[in-house]
Design a protein around this motif. Structure first.
Motif, PDB file in Angstrom:
ATOM      1  N   HIS A 208       0.838  -1.208   0.000  1.00 22.41           N
ATOM      2  CA  HIS A 208       0.000   0.000   0.000  1.00 22.41           C
ATOM      3  C   HIS A 208       0.868   1.251   0.000  1.00 22.41           C
ATOM      4  N   ASP A 210       1.096   3.585  -2.117  1.00 19.66           N
ATOM      5  CA  ASP A 210       0.446   4.811  -2.609  1.00 19.66           C
ATOM      6  C   ASP A 210      -0.708   5.273  -1.728  1.00 19.66           C
ATOM      7  N   SER A 211      -1.058   4.476  -0.684  1.00 15.58           N
ATOM      8  CA  SER A 211      -2.212   4.835   0.152  1.00 15.58           C
ATOM      9  C   SER A 211      -1.836   5.024   1.615  1.00 15.58           C
ATOM     10  N   PHE A 216      -0.814  10.910   1.997  1.00 12.92           N
ATOM     11  CA  PHE A 216      -2.205  11.343   1.846  1.00 12.92           C
ATOM     12  C   PHE A 216      -2.268  12.747   1.257  1.00 12.92           C
ATOM     13  N   ASN A 219      -1.329  12.745  -2.357  1.00  9.92           N
ATOM     14  CA  ASN A 219      -2.401  12.263  -3.227  1.00  9.92           C
ATOM     15  C   ASN A 219      -3.453  13.343  -3.462  1.00  9.92           C
ATOM     16  N   ASP A 361      -7.039   6.895 -10.372  1.00  6.90           N
ATOM     17  CA  ASP A 361      -6.086   6.216  -9.494  1.00  6.90           C
ATOM     18  C   ASP A 361      -5.923   6.987  -8.179  1.00  6.90           C
ATOM     19  N   TYR A 362      -5.810   8.319  -8.297  1.00  3.97           N
ATOM     20  CA  TYR A 362      -5.718   9.142  -7.076  1.00  3.97           C
ATOM     21  C   TYR A 362      -6.963   8.999  -6.210  1.00  3.97           C
ATOM     22  N   GLN A 364      -8.992   6.420  -6.069  1.00  2.00           N
ATOM     23  CA  GLN A 364      -8.961   5.108  -5.428  1.00  2.00           C
ATOM     24  C   GLN A 364      -7.992   5.101  -4.238  1.00  2.00           C
ATOM     25  N   ARG A 365      -6.869   5.757  -4.397  1.00  2.00           N
ATOM     26  CA  ARG A 365      -5.926   5.849  -3.275  1.00  2.00           C
ATOM     27  C   ARG A 365      -6.558   6.554  -2.074  1.00  2.00           C
ATOM     28  N   LEU A 366      -7.221   7.685  -2.373  1.00  2.00           N
ATOM     29  CA  LEU A 366      -7.834   8.451  -1.288  1.00  2.00           C
ATOM     30  C   LEU A 366      -8.994   7.684  -0.653  1.00  2.00           C
ATOM     31  N   ALA A 369      -7.524   5.128   1.614  1.00  2.00           N
ATOM     32  CA  ALA A 369      -6.636   5.665   2.658  1.00  2.00           C
ATOM     33  C   ALA A 369      -7.146   5.418   4.080  1.00  2.00           C
TER      34      ALA A 369
END
Length: 537
Positions: A208, A210-211, A216, A219, A361-362, A364-366, A369
């Protein structure tokens, strides 16, 4: 009946009459008490004093591994030392209770020996520095044993004292070592758990990356930048499409070949005219029917065929098939610009799509998170807790190591022999003087009791007055006691025997007192000292 009150003379007469009733029980009881005092086997008590010595290093600098009070530790050591096997070895080593070993079992002898070994605390009153209250504190212990001989008593006490001190050192060292070993094992266990959580944390970060909470804000900033880039790209795409439409319209009005310019413009052939006619008809049909209507479908197929035919003619004409025409430079320039704009439009659309994918993608990361942060914080908190425990265990292990050195070097609280076992000079039991004194008191009581019983149970008349009172008749005469020469001889012999017995008893009492109670020289010194003290007052 009136109570008869005896006069002192009558009491003396009773004593004279009942002298043997007084003397015989007294002598018998005193002789019995004397024999008991002399024949009672003596017991010799030897003792040693063990001091509870305070630690040399203050507790605020080094913490001891001992968790029990000195009193508890002493009682625990007593149970360890005074085992049946240990006491049996002492009995055989010093040949204790030789007569009893043939009469009773070894277990009873061991229990008797254990009862004869006493451990007495030495307490003092001390004041608490903080509260000011007084309390009792144990500063030492007295270890005692009663044996049949002075040498045996001394040897047993010396041996048991040595065993106590060795066991105390062994217990303190073992406890310090066991504490250190336990802390080492606990530290190793925590270290393994910590390594496991470190691996989980590293793997979680890798999965993880990127998350994580650390990225945070990055992102959020990346999403905002991507959305701005998307808006800019869309604006650029709209501008390019407007340019494309303008160029297409301008290109459509520009002759393709030079001959078209000289001929007054390009002319449409029959197929192009037919294509325009079919498009108008299709528009007319769609106003009345849906796209699935058969005539609409048929009209579309016909338009496609004619459009393909027109397109083929245009390509053939562009390639010079069917004639050798010179191209219009303006048309060529516009076509080149249009092709560049179309290429820019394709690039911009691809870039917009890439930016949309990047924005998704951003997002989904957020969206992931919070869950990632919760799991990450849980693993991180457990890792930090284990790390704190590991550091604490490391510090405790260092303290335990120092405490072990403190115990092995005997710098902590310990038992120290301050007074070794001495050879007893006189027996502790029995108290012969007390037995003899008790015998004297009991002898006097027995003599007086027997004389009283004999006197009150005797109903004979002993003098003229009692005879007159008893019969109520007057006494005419009293015949006196006639003492013959033989009576006087017996009286002298009896007096001599009494004097001899008295002398022998006195000498025996002096010898017994000197041998078993106190030396006469010591008694004389004490008496003279008391006389001097009384004279000073």
């Amino acid at each position: 009946m009136e109570e008869q009150i005896l006069t002192p003379g009558e009491y003396l007469a009773i004593l004279k009459r009942r002298k043997w009733a007084l003397i015989i029980p007294f002598v018998v009881v005193v002789l019995a008490a004397t024999l008991i005092a002399l024949l009672w086997p003596p017991s010799f008590e030897s003792s040693a004093t063990i001091l509870i010595e305070q630690r040399e290093v203050p507790a605020e600098y080094v913490t001891s591994s001992m968790t029990t009070f000195a009193e508890q530790r002493m009682q625990s050591i007593k149970q360890r030392v005074l085992t049946s096997n240990q006491l049996q070895e002492l009995i055989l080593k010093f040949n204790l209770y030789p007569k009893l070993r043939d009469k009773i079992g070894i277990d009873e002898i061991v229990d008797r020996m254990r009862d004869q070994i006493t451990l007495t605390p030495v307490n003092v009153e001390i004041a608490d520095r903080k509260s000011g209250r007084t309390g009792t504190a144990t500063i030492a212990f007295t270890l005692s044993f009663e044996g049949d001989t002075p040498k045996q008593a001394q040897q047993v006490v010396s041996t048991i004292t040595t065993l106590f001190l060795k066991e105390d050192l062994k217990v303190r060292t073992e406890q310090a070592s066991s504490t250190l070993s336990f802390l080492k094992m606990e530290k190793e266990r925590i270290r393994e758990e910590l390594a496991e959580y470190e691996g989980q944390l590293a793997q979680f970060k890798k999965e993880h990356v990127d998350s994580l909470p650390e990225v945070f804000q990055m992102n959020i900033q990346g999403l905002a930048n991507t959305e701005r880039n998307i808006e800019a790209a869309k604006e650029s795409l709209r501008t390019l499409k407007e340019k494309k439409e303008a160029l297409e319209e301008e290109l459509a009005n520009t002759p393709k070949h030079m001959e078209d310019i000289f001929a007054g413009g390009p002319r449409k052939d029959e197929d192009e005219q037919r294509l325009e006619q079919l498009k108008l008809e299709l528009i007319n049909l769609k106003t009345r029917f849906s796209d699935q209507y058969p005539d609409v479908q048929k009209k579309k197929e016909e338009i496609e065929k004619v459009a393909a035919k027109v397109e083929k003619k245009k390509k053939d004409k562009a390639q010079g098939i069917g004639g050798n025409f010179e191209k219009n430079p303006a048309y060529v320039t516009l076509s080149s610009r249009l092709a560049g704009i179309k290429s820019d439009i394709n690039s911009t659309e691809n870039r917009i799509q890439d930016l949309l994918d990047q924005a998704e993608d951003y997002k989904q990361r957020l969206a992931a998170a919070p869950g990632v942060e919760e799991k990450y914080n849980a693993i991180l908190a457990e890792r930090n807790t284990l790390n704190l425990k590991h550091n604490e265990m490391q510090a405790k292990m260092l303290e335990a190591d120092v405490a072990k050195k403190l115990e092995t070097e005997q710098k902590g609280e310990r038992f120290t022999l301050v007074e070794s076992a001495k050879l007893p000079e006189k027996p502790s039991k029995p108290n012969r003087l007390a037995i003899i004194l008790i015998g004297l008191v009991l002898g006097i009581g027995a003599g007086v009791g027997l004389a009283a019983v004999m006197e009150y149970s005797d109903s004979s008349f002993l003098d003229a007055d009692s005879l007159a009172k008893g019969t109520g008749l007057p006494v005419l005469t009293v015949v006196p006691n006639i003492e013959t020469r033989q009576d006087r001889s017996k009286k002298r012999i009896r007096s001599g025997v009494i004097a001899l017995v008295t002398i022998i008893a006195t000498v025996a009492a002096v010898v017994i007192f000197d041998s078993y109670v106190m030396d006469l020289d010591v008694l004389w010194v004490k008496v003279m000292r008391n006389i001097d003290l009384m004279g000073s007052f």
